[in-house]
Design a protein around this motif. Structure first.
Motif, PDB file in Angstrom:
ATOM      1  N   MET A 198       0.941  -1.277  -0.077  1.00 30.95           N
ATOM      2  CA  MET A 198       0.040   0.045  -0.034  1.00 30.95           C
ATOM      3  C   MET A 198       0.847   1.185   0.037  1.00 30.95           C
ATOM      4  O   MET A 198       2.014   1.553   0.435  1.00 30.95           O
ATOM      5  N   LYS A 199       0.463   2.315  -0.521  1.00 34.28           N
ATOM      6  CA  LYS A 199       0.988   3.484  -0.656  1.00 34.28           C
ATOM      7  C   LYS A 199       0.669   4.484   0.593  1.00 34.28           C
ATOM      8  O   LYS A 199      -0.370   4.737   0.579  1.00 34.28           O
ATOM      9  N   ILE A 200       1.766   5.071   1.080  1.00 36.66           N
ATOM     10  CA  ILE A 200       1.524   6.055   2.120  1.00 36.66           C
ATOM     11  C   ILE A 200       2.365   7.170   1.400  1.00 36.66           C
ATOM     12  O   ILE A 200       3.510   7.249   1.145  1.00 36.66           O
ATOM     13  N   VAL A 201       1.880   8.577   1.751  1.00 38.55           N
ATOM     14  CA  VAL A 201       2.366   9.688   1.526  1.00 38.55           C
ATOM     15  C   VAL A 201       3.279  10.430   2.645  1.00 38.55           C
ATOM     16  O   VAL A 201       2.231  10.551   3.821  1.00 38.55           O
ATOM     17  N   VAL A 202       4.395  10.743   2.692  1.00 41.62           N
ATOM     18  CA  VAL A 202       5.041  11.298   3.608  1.00 41.62           C
ATOM     19  C   VAL A 202       5.510  12.652   3.508  1.00 41.62           C
ATOM     20  O   VAL A 202       6.220  12.913   2.703  1.00 41.62           O
ATOM     21  N   ARG A 203       5.154  13.626   4.301  1.00 39.29           N
ATOM     22  CA  ARG A 203       5.699  14.983   4.233  1.00 39.29           C
ATOM     23  C   ARG A 203       6.646  15.411   5.262  1.00 39.29           C
ATOM     24  O   ARG A 203       6.590  15.100   6.234  1.00 39.29           O
ATOM     25  N   VAL A 204       7.546  16.216   4.496  1.00 38.78           N
ATOM     26  CA  VAL A 204       8.698  16.681   5.306  1.00 38.78           C
ATOM     27  C   VAL A 204       8.881  18.074   4.940  1.00 38.78           C
ATOM     28  O   VAL A 204       8.648  18.586   4.058  1.00 38.78           O
ATOM     29  N   LYS A 205       9.277  18.777   5.980  1.00 37.10           N
ATOM     30  CA  LYS A 205       9.465  20.370   5.922  1.00 37.10           C
ATOM     31  C   LYS A 205      10.754  20.702   5.573  1.00 37.10           C
ATOM     32  O   LYS A 205      11.661  20.236   6.225  1.00 37.10           O
ATOM     33  N   LEU A 206      11.020  21.626   4.659  1.00 41.10           N
ATOM     34  CA  LEU A 206      12.365  21.948   4.226  1.00 41.10           C
ATOM     35  C   LEU A 206      12.768  23.168   5.067  1.00 41.10           C
ATOM     36  O   LEU A 206      12.066  24.226   5.231  1.00 41.10           O
ATOM     37  N   GLU A 207      14.210  23.178   5.330  1.00 41.82           N
ATOM     38  CA  GLU A 207      14.721  24.443   6.302  1.00 41.82           C
ATOM     39  C   GLU A 207      15.447  25.073   5.072  1.00 41.82           C
ATOM     40  O   GLU A 207      16.665  24.595   4.896  1.00 41.82           O
ATOM     41  N   LEU A 208      15.279  26.169   4.576  1.00 39.06           N
ATOM     42  CA  LEU A 208      15.967  26.753   3.675  1.00 39.06           C
ATOM     43  C   LEU A 208      16.359  28.317   3.996  1.00 39.06           C
ATOM     44  O   LEU A 208      15.756  28.953   4.679  1.00 39.06           O
ATOM     45  N   SER A 209      17.340  28.719   3.236  1.00 38.30           N
ATOM     46  CA  SER A 209      18.000  30.024   3.623  1.00 38.30           C
ATOM     47  C   SER A 209      17.100  30.865   2.331  1.00 38.30           C
ATOM     48  O   SER A 209      16.370  30.299   1.504  1.00 38.30           O
ATOM     49  N   ALA A 210      17.282  32.120   2.510  1.00 42.17           N
ATOM     50  CA  ALA A 210      16.631  33.075   1.530  1.00 42.17           C
ATOM     51  C   ALA A 210      16.943  32.788   0.111  1.00 42.17           C
ATOM     52  O   ALA A 210      16.070  32.970  -0.680  1.00 42.17           O
ATOM     53  N   TYR A 211      18.236  32.526  -0.151  1.00 42.05           N
ATOM     54  CA  TYR A 211      18.670  32.194  -1.353  1.00 42.05           C
ATOM     55  C   TYR A 211      17.950  31.083  -1.838  1.00 42.05           C
ATOM     56  O   TYR A 211      17.500  30.874  -3.173  1.00 42.05           O
ATOM     57  N   GLN A 212      18.079  29.976  -1.141  1.00 43.28           N
ATOM     58  CA  GLN A 212      17.549  28.722  -1.704  1.00 43.28           C
ATOM     59  C   GLN A 212      16.020  28.705  -1.752  1.00 43.28           C
ATOM     60  O   GLN A 212      15.512  28.133  -2.714  1.00 43.28           O
ATOM     61  N   ALA A 213      15.463  29.353  -0.949  1.00 42.55           N
ATOM     62  CA  ALA A 213      13.871  29.609  -1.056  1.00 42.55           C
ATOM     63  C   ALA A 213      13.600  30.351  -2.540  1.00 42.55           C
ATOM     64  O   ALA A 213      12.783  29.950  -3.175  1.00 42.55           O
TER      65      ALA A 213
ATOM     66  N   GLU B 294       1.326  29.533 -10.784  1.00 42.05           N
ATOM     67  CA  GLU B 294       2.983  29.661 -10.915  1.00 42.05           C
ATOM     68  C   GLU B 294       3.569  29.048  -9.670  1.00 42.05           C
ATOM     69  O   GLU B 294       4.702  28.515  -9.828  1.00 42.05           O
ATOM     70  N   ASP B 295       2.969  28.814  -8.661  1.00 41.51           N
ATOM     71  CA  ASP B 295       3.481  27.937  -7.407  1.00 41.51           C
ATOM     72  C   ASP B 295       2.842  26.670  -7.408  1.00 41.51           C
ATOM     73  O   ASP B 295       3.001  26.066  -6.238  1.00 41.51           O
ATOM     74  N   ALA B 296       2.207  26.072  -8.341  1.00 40.88           N
ATOM     75  CA  ALA B 296       1.703  24.807  -8.250  1.00 40.88           C
ATOM     76  C   ALA B 296       2.809  23.701  -8.011  1.00 40.88           C
ATOM     77  O   ALA B 296       3.957  23.921  -8.384  1.00 40.88           O
ATOM     78  N   ALA B 297       2.729  22.531  -7.370  1.00 42.78           N
ATOM     79  CA  ALA B 297       3.386  21.374  -7.013  1.00 42.78           C
ATOM     80  C   ALA B 297       4.235  20.787  -8.207  1.00 42.78           C
ATOM     81  O   ALA B 297       3.360  20.787  -9.500  1.00 42.78           O
ATOM     82  N   GLN B 298       5.392  20.543  -8.260  1.00 43.81           N
ATOM     83  CA  GLN B 298       6.144  19.893  -9.265  1.00 43.81           C
ATOM     84  C   GLN B 298       6.882  18.692  -8.805  1.00 43.81           C
ATOM     85  O   GLN B 298       7.387  18.489  -7.563  1.00 43.81           O
ATOM     86  N   ALA B 299       6.660  17.517  -9.619  1.00 47.80           N
ATOM     87  CA  ALA B 299       7.330  16.317  -9.370  1.00 47.80           C
ATOM     88  C   ALA B 299       8.613  16.182  -9.843  1.00 47.80           C
ATOM     89  O   ALA B 299       8.889  16.781 -10.802  1.00 47.80           O
ATOM     90  N   PHE B 300       9.382  15.482  -8.804  1.00 53.29           N
ATOM     91  CA  PHE B 300      10.742  15.133  -9.274  1.00 53.29           C
ATOM     92  C   PHE B 300      11.005  13.869  -8.937  1.00 53.29           C
ATOM     93  O   PHE B 300      10.787  13.388  -7.927  1.00 53.29           O
TER      94      PHE B 300
ATOM     95  N   LEU C 222       7.525  18.780  -4.959  1.00 50.89           N
ATOM     96  CA  LEU C 222       7.942  19.978  -4.175  1.00 50.89           C
ATOM     97  C   LEU C 222       6.606  20.713  -4.021  1.00 50.89           C
ATOM     98  O   LEU C 222       6.113  21.075  -5.249  1.00 50.89           O
ATOM     99  N   VAL C 223       6.419  21.057  -2.825  1.00 49.91           N
ATOM    100  CA  VAL C 223       5.233  21.962  -2.638  1.00 49.91           C
ATOM    101  C   VAL C 223       5.303  23.250  -1.784  1.00 49.91           C
ATOM    102  O   VAL C 223       6.221  23.015  -0.876  1.00 49.91           O
TER     103      VAL C 223
ATOM    104  N   TRP D 167       8.160  25.589   2.638  1.00 51.36           N
ATOM    105  CA  TRP D 167       8.415  24.544   1.622  1.00 51.36           C
ATOM    106  C   TRP D 167       8.365  23.371   1.974  1.00 51.36           C
ATOM    107  O   TRP D 167       8.697  22.988   3.379  1.00 51.36           O
ATOM    108  N   TYR D 168       7.465  22.104   1.443  1.00 45.41           N
ATOM    109  CA  TYR D 168       7.538  20.862   1.803  1.00 45.41           C
ATOM    110  C   TYR D 168       7.870  19.831   0.627  1.00 45.41           C
ATOM    111  O   TYR D 168       8.026  20.404  -0.535  1.00 45.41           O
ATOM    112  N   LEU D 169       8.388  18.591   0.919  1.00 43.54           N
ATOM    113  CA  LEU D 169       8.656  17.507  -0.089  1.00 43.54           C
ATOM    114  C   LEU D 169       7.609  16.180   0.450  1.00 43.54           C
ATOM    115  O   LEU D 169       7.499  16.140   1.502  1.00 43.54           O
ATOM    116  N   LEU D 170       6.588  15.931  -0.505  1.00 40.35           N
ATOM    117  CA  LEU D 170       5.960  14.909  -0.260  1.00 40.35           C
ATOM    118  C   LEU D 170       6.422  13.596  -0.871  1.00 40.35           C
ATOM    119  O   LEU D 170       6.604  13.612  -2.244  1.00 40.35           O
ATOM    120  N   ALA D 171       6.903  12.528  -0.296  1.00 40.11           N
ATOM    121  CA  ALA D 171       7.682  11.667  -0.538  1.00 40.11           C
ATOM    122  C   ALA D 171       6.512  10.083  -0.695  1.00 40.11           C
ATOM    123  O   ALA D 171       5.612   9.923   0.210  1.00 40.11           O
TER     124      ALA D 171
END
Length: 385
Positions: free
Chosen positions: A1-16, A110-116, A164-165, A171-175
């Protein structure tokens, strides 16, 4: 079965800023691909990708693999639209809503999620960092925060793409994690569950989980939102932005707690869970004007989904039964009559004289129907969350 795990990114201003620019580039490219797909009628990936691949890379500064992901994103969006039309979710042919959906190309924010995929995004779970492709080059060592259980699940079971959300300034990553599904245990009986608005869930054991606390919270949030909207000041707008989705998060947490309690009770007592099949209930039920907000804010589908995937993880059998006349039928003598339901909370059988809480009576009817539905196989057995 598939489970979605969400993690929060800690970004600097440049990275954001770099991630924001990457999302804008990907979604502008997706809008261009969507216009080509709508104009040509080609929504298959094998047919659409040769038409737009080179232009997407050159005009929107995307690398090869992100360009492929953008085309796949557009194809998936049109596949979802086609499925919704086929299922009648956008109304019958000729309806205003369906005509609006079919008359123009799909647009992406413009800020819609993108899959990587793994070529664009790599995880270092022990160090709690990720490396991700951007339009300004690859960003390495981006820290993320999550619970120990979430990190272990990502390390052991992560498969496929990660999204990437950007939501509410964070900012979050949904795995997506594919975990092994345990076998269903042999159940001795069924735990019937009646869903409602006044009482969110009522079990055949007599446990009533009231929705009074959630209803008070919703009423308070509606009053606060109306008050802030009437002010129309900058501070009021900032406050509205801060409290948006708060009611939704509160309702989601409530549904998680209720579903966890129900599944643990069924697992402890070696019983399966019986739910009502409430598909299309909002279209069937006619509510007064002052009751429409309560009806449409009722998150019964979310609660059912939570119960289903938690039951699947625990190996608890689950069945959906027809809700027809469960509120009018006597769970003792099976007599069915409209006047058996005296009011919202009271059930009094006109044949045998049995009286009890109306929701408990309904949950017992659901429990009785579960065994027959499971034996004849006309059920929705747990498959995927």
């Amino acid at each position: 079965m598939k489970i979605v795990v969400r993690v929060k990114l800690e970004l600097s201003a440049y990275q954001a800023d770099t991630l924001a620019a990457t999302l804008r580039a990907c979604n502008r490219a997706a809008n261009h691909v969507s216009e080509v797909a709508f104009r040509t009628g080609e929504v298959r990936r094998n047919g659409l990708q040769p038409m737009v691949y080179r232009q997407v890379k050159e005009d929107f500064d995307l690398s090869a693999q992100p360009a492929v992901r953008v085309v796949k994103k557009v194809c998936d969006a049109y596949a979802t639209l086609k499925a919704n039309i086929k299922a009648g979710n956008l109304g019958p042919k000729g309806s205003k809503r369906r005509n609006k959906a079919e008359s123009k190309s799909i647009r992406f924010r413009e800020d819609a999620a993108q899959a990587f995929d793994d070529r664009c995004l790599s995880w270092q779970t022990e160090a709690r960092t990720v490396s991700i492709w951007t339009t300004a080059g690859r960003l390495k060592g981006i820290r993320f925060v999550c619970s120990e259980n979430a990190a272990k699940m990502i390390a052991d079971h992560r498969q496929g793409e990660s999204d990437l959300v950007f939501r509410d300034g964070s900012w979050y990553l949904l795995a997506t994690c594919d975990i092994p599904e345990p076998p269903l245990f042999e159940h001795a009986d069924w735990l019937g569950m009646d869903l409602g608005i006044v009482n969110i869930a009522t079990t055949s054991d007599g446990t009533v989980m009231s929705g009074r606390r959630l209803e008070r919270y919703r009423k308070r949030m509606r009053a606060l939102t109306a008050k802030l909207q009437a002010k129309k000041t900058k501070n009021a707008k900032r406050r509205l932005k801060a409290i948006r989705r708060r009611e939704q998060r509160f309702a989601t947490d409530t549904n998680h707690c209720i579903s966890k309690t129900l599944v643990s009770t069924a697992e402890r007592t070696s019983r399966g869970i019986a739910l009502e099949d409430l598909t299309g209930i909002r279209e069937r039920v006619k509510a007064k004007h002052e009751q429409r907000y309560r009806l449409h804010s009722w998150a019964f589908a979310q609660l059912g989904a939570f119960v289903e995937y938690k039951a699947q993880r625990a190996g608890v059998p689950l069945v959906h039964v027809s809700p027809a006349y469960t509120s009018r039928q006597c769970s003792a003598c099976w007599h069915t009559h409209k006047q058996n339901r005296v009011d919202q909370a009271t059930f009094a059988c006109r044949a045998c004289g049995m009286t009890m809480h109306a929701d408990i009576n309904g949950s017992r009817n659901i429990r009785h129907r579960a065994a027959d539905a499971w034996q004849r196989g006309a059920v929705n057995r747990p498959s995927s969350a």
